[in-house]
Design a protein around this motif. Structure first.
Motif, PDB file in Angstrom:
ATOM      1  N   ARG A   1       3.415   5.671   0.549  1.00  0.00           N
ATOM      2  CA  ARG A   1       2.155   5.997  -0.118  1.00  0.00           C
ATOM      3  C   ARG A   1       2.088   7.508  -0.288  1.00  0.00           C
ATOM      4  N   VAL A   2       1.968   7.970  -1.536  1.00  0.00           N
ATOM      5  CA  VAL A   2       2.010   9.397  -1.854  1.00  0.00           C
ATOM      6  C   VAL A   2       0.603   9.873  -2.217  1.00  0.00           C
ATOM      7  N   GLY A   3       0.106  10.835  -1.433  1.00  0.00           N
ATOM      8  CA  GLY A   3      -1.194  11.428  -1.732  1.00  0.00           C
ATOM      9  C   GLY A   3      -2.338  10.443  -1.734  1.00  0.00           C
ATOM     10  N   GLU A   4      -2.162   9.280  -1.055  1.00  0.00           N
ATOM     11  CA  GLU A   4      -3.183   8.224  -1.030  1.00  0.00           C
ATOM     12  C   GLU A   4      -3.562   7.781  -2.445  1.00  0.00           C
ATOM     13  N   ARG A   5      -2.598   7.938  -3.399  1.00  0.00           N
ATOM     14  CA  ARG A   5      -2.895   7.602  -4.798  1.00  0.00           C
ATOM     15  C   ARG A   5      -1.911   6.608  -5.395  1.00  0.00           C
ATOM     16  N   ARG A   6      -0.642   6.703  -5.021  1.00  0.00           N
ATOM     17  CA  ARG A   6       0.369   5.881  -5.677  1.00  0.00           C
ATOM     18  C   ARG A   6       1.501   5.592  -4.697  1.00  0.00           C
ATOM     19  N   TRP A   7       2.508   4.811  -5.182  1.00  0.00           N
ATOM     20  CA  TRP A   7       3.615   4.370  -4.334  1.00  0.00           C
ATOM     21  C   TRP A   7       4.952   4.893  -4.831  1.00  0.00           C
TER      22      TRP A   7
ATOM     23  N   PRO B   1       8.525  -5.861   6.278  1.00  0.00           N
ATOM     24  CA  PRO B   1       8.731  -4.663   5.459  1.00  0.00           C
ATOM     25  C   PRO B   1       7.983  -3.463   6.033  1.00  0.00           C
ATOM     26  N   LEU B   2       8.434  -2.281   5.650  1.00  0.00           N
ATOM     27  CA  LEU B   2       7.875  -1.036   6.173  1.00  0.00           C
ATOM     28  C   LEU B   2       7.063  -0.337   5.088  1.00  0.00           C
ATOM     29  N   ILE B   3       5.864   0.110   5.445  1.00  0.00           N
ATOM     30  CA  ILE B   3       5.081   0.973   4.575  1.00  0.00           C
ATOM     31  C   ILE B   3       4.805   2.265   5.337  1.00  0.00           C
ATOM     32  N   VAL B   4       4.750   3.372   4.608  1.00  0.00           N
ATOM     33  CA  VAL B   4       4.642   4.692   5.231  1.00  0.00           C
ATOM     34  C   VAL B   4       3.588   5.499   4.488  1.00  0.00           C
ATOM     35  N   GLY B   5       2.893   6.368   5.232  1.00  0.00           N
ATOM     36  CA  GLY B   5       1.993   7.320   4.595  1.00  0.00           C
ATOM     37  C   GLY B   5       0.534   7.080   4.890  1.00  0.00           C
ATOM     38  N   ALA B   6      -0.233   8.157   4.805  1.00  0.00           N
ATOM     39  CA  ALA B   6      -1.682   8.078   5.027  1.00  0.00           C
ATOM     40  C   ALA B   6      -2.325   7.221   3.947  1.00  0.00           C
ATOM     41  N   GLY B   7      -3.230   6.343   4.373  1.00  0.00           N
ATOM     42  CA  GLY B   7      -3.935   5.483   3.433  1.00  0.00           C
ATOM     43  C   GLY B   7      -3.181   4.232   3.046  1.00  0.00           C
TER      44      GLY B   7
ATOM     45  N   VAL C   1      -2.651  -2.512   1.622  1.00  0.00           N
ATOM     46  CA  VAL C   1      -1.668  -3.540   1.970  1.00  0.00           C
ATOM     47  C   VAL C   1      -1.613  -4.661   0.925  1.00  0.00           C
ATOM     48  N   PRO C   2      -2.734  -5.163   0.378  1.00  0.00           N
ATOM     49  CA  PRO C   2      -2.627  -6.208  -0.653  1.00  0.00           C
ATOM     50  C   PRO C   2      -1.791  -5.764  -1.848  1.00  0.00           C
ATOM     51  N   GLU C   3      -1.965  -4.527  -2.313  1.00  0.00           N
ATOM     52  CA  GLU C   3      -1.168  -4.029  -3.435  1.00  0.00           C
ATOM     53  C   GLU C   3       0.292  -3.881  -3.023  1.00  0.00           C
ATOM     54  N   ALA C   4       0.532  -3.416  -1.810  1.00  0.00           N
ATOM     55  CA  ALA C   4       1.911  -3.290  -1.323  1.00  0.00           C
ATOM     56  C   ALA C   4       2.599  -4.652  -1.295  1.00  0.00           C
ATOM     57  N   MET C   5       1.883  -5.694  -0.904  1.00  0.00           N
ATOM     58  CA  MET C   5       2.474  -7.026  -0.861  1.00  0.00           C
ATOM     59  C   MET C   5       2.827  -7.520  -2.262  1.00  0.00           C
ATOM     60  N   LEU C   6       2.024  -7.167  -3.266  1.00  0.00           N
ATOM     61  CA  LEU C   6       2.348  -7.539  -4.655  1.00  0.00           C
ATOM     62  C   LEU C   6       3.621  -6.826  -5.110  1.00  0.00           C
ATOM     63  N   LEU C   7       3.758  -5.551  -4.755  1.00  0.00           N
ATOM     64  CA  LEU C   7       4.956  -4.804  -5.130  1.00  0.00           C
ATOM     65  C   LEU C   7       6.190  -5.376  -4.433  1.00  0.00           C
ATOM     66  N   LEU C   8       6.065  -5.693  -3.172  1.00  0.00           N
ATOM     67  CA  LEU C   8       7.190  -6.267  -2.441  1.00  0.00           C
ATOM     68  C   LEU C   8       7.590  -7.623  -2.998  1.00  0.00           C
TER      69      LEU C   8
ATOM     70  N   ALA D   1       4.998  -1.077 -14.217  1.00  0.00           N
ATOM     71  CA  ALA D   1       6.095  -0.100 -14.239  1.00  0.00           C
ATOM     72  C   ALA D   1       7.301  -0.627 -13.474  1.00  0.00           C
ATOM     73  N   LEU D   2       7.053  -1.308 -12.370  1.00  0.00           N
ATOM     74  CA  LEU D   2       8.152  -1.861 -11.583  1.00  0.00           C
ATOM     75  C   LEU D   2       8.871  -2.966 -12.353  1.00  0.00           C
ATOM     76  N   ARG D   3       8.126  -3.766 -13.085  1.00  0.00           N
ATOM     77  CA  ARG D   3       8.767  -4.819 -13.893  1.00  0.00           C
ATOM     78  C   ARG D   3       9.668  -4.211 -14.968  1.00  0.00           C
TER      79      ARG D   3
END
Length: 294
Positions: free
Chosen positions: A215-221, A182-188, A193-200, A241-243
């Motif tokens: 990753r938007v503003g190093e704050r959220r996805w 999978p691809l992740i983009v953005g500063a920070g 990555v652990p949180e990104a893996m949970l979302l994926l 929120a994703l659920r």
């Protein structure tokens, strides 16, 4: 009767001379006596030893003898390393390890620092940790635990493979080299990555449609799906929120509709943005209901 000479200058003066007085005062000083008793003999000895060594070059001969004995010892067959083994890793990483070990074979085990070899290997991005062993059969065995990439991180400058903790594994020149990740983009993004893996993992029901996480503003996805759809997640509890979005999709096929953005940044007031085409269709249907489009 003996006549006494009346001239006092003819008798010897018992007082010491000025020079003798100064020498006597100097001798009474402990530092002067120490210099005479220790300093002068030591200086003479050092000078004599230096002259002796210079004249006969004993130091050079001793060093040459040491080098000869050292060479004889280290070149004994039982101390020689003739092979390097790097098992249980990919061939690319094995080659990197052989280069990083910086050991030219054959080499004497007495001249190879196991700790230094291990430190050089563990400095490789793709190595999590390593164990180096000098075997009795003349083999330098290096066992490394390879970092496993789980995502591709796109930065402003390059593409990097990251492991599950966000540590850099390697750099790639094209996304096509690892389309399986999978691809992740953005500063920070690398720090999350652990949180990104949970979302994926939560996105498994629509995994085929996921194009990446931003990753938007190093704050959220933000979740980017195909057909240009975007799911905007909040800073706190993005998984919850994703659920909710996926529950709506299961019940009402939300993501199958002409929806462009699902905005969950404020979980209490979710918003849906539809596409321009959908807006045009709604306007057309309104006009038809009013009899404006016969």
């Amino acid at each position: 009767m003996r006549q006494v000479n009346g001239n006092p200058r003819s008798s010897r003066d018992p007082a010491p001379s000025r020079l003798r007085y100064r020498l006597t005062r100097l001798w009474l000083r402990p530092s002067f006596r120490k210099f005479l008793n220790v300093g002068i003999p030591l200086s003479v000895g050092v000078l004599a030893a230096g002259t002796f060594l210079t004249q006969f070059d004993i130091r050079g001969e001793a060093y040459a003898l040491f080098q000869k004995v050292h060479g004889i010892v280290v070149e004994q067959p039982q101390f020689m390393i003739t092979e390097m083994a790097v098992p249980d890793v990919s061939e690319d990483l094995a080659e990197q390890i052989r280069v990083a070990a910086f050991v030219t074979l054959p080499a004497s085990s007495l001249e190879v620092s196991v700790a230094a070899v291990r430190a050089r290997i563990e400095s490789l991005d793709a190595v999590e940790r390593a164990r180096v062993q000098l075997r009795s059969d003349g083999v330098l065995e290096i066992r490394a635990i390879e970092r496993v990439p789980v995502v591709v991180w796109r930065t402003a400058d390059n593409l990097q493979l990251l492991d599950a903790t966000g540590v850099r594994v390697a750099e790639i020149d094209s996304r096509l080299r690892r389309p399986d990740l999978p691809l992740i983009v953005g500063a920070g993004a690398d720090a999350q990555v652990p949180e990104a893996m949970l979302l994926l993992d939560a996105l498994q029901p629509v995994a085929a449609r996921v194009r990446g996480l931003l990753r938007v503003g190093e704050r959220r996805w933000d979740v980017a799906l195909d057909r240009g759809q975007v799911l905007r997640l909040p800073e706190t509890d993005p998984q919850g929120a994703l659920r909710r979005i996926l529950d709506l999709n299961n019940g009402d096929q939300l993501l199958a509709r002409d929806v462009q953005v699902v905005d969950m940044r404020n979980p209490d007031r979710p918003m849906i943005q539809i596409s321009e085409h959908a807006i045009s269709e709604i306007d057309r249907l309104k006009r038809m209901s009013l009899g404006e489009d016969a």
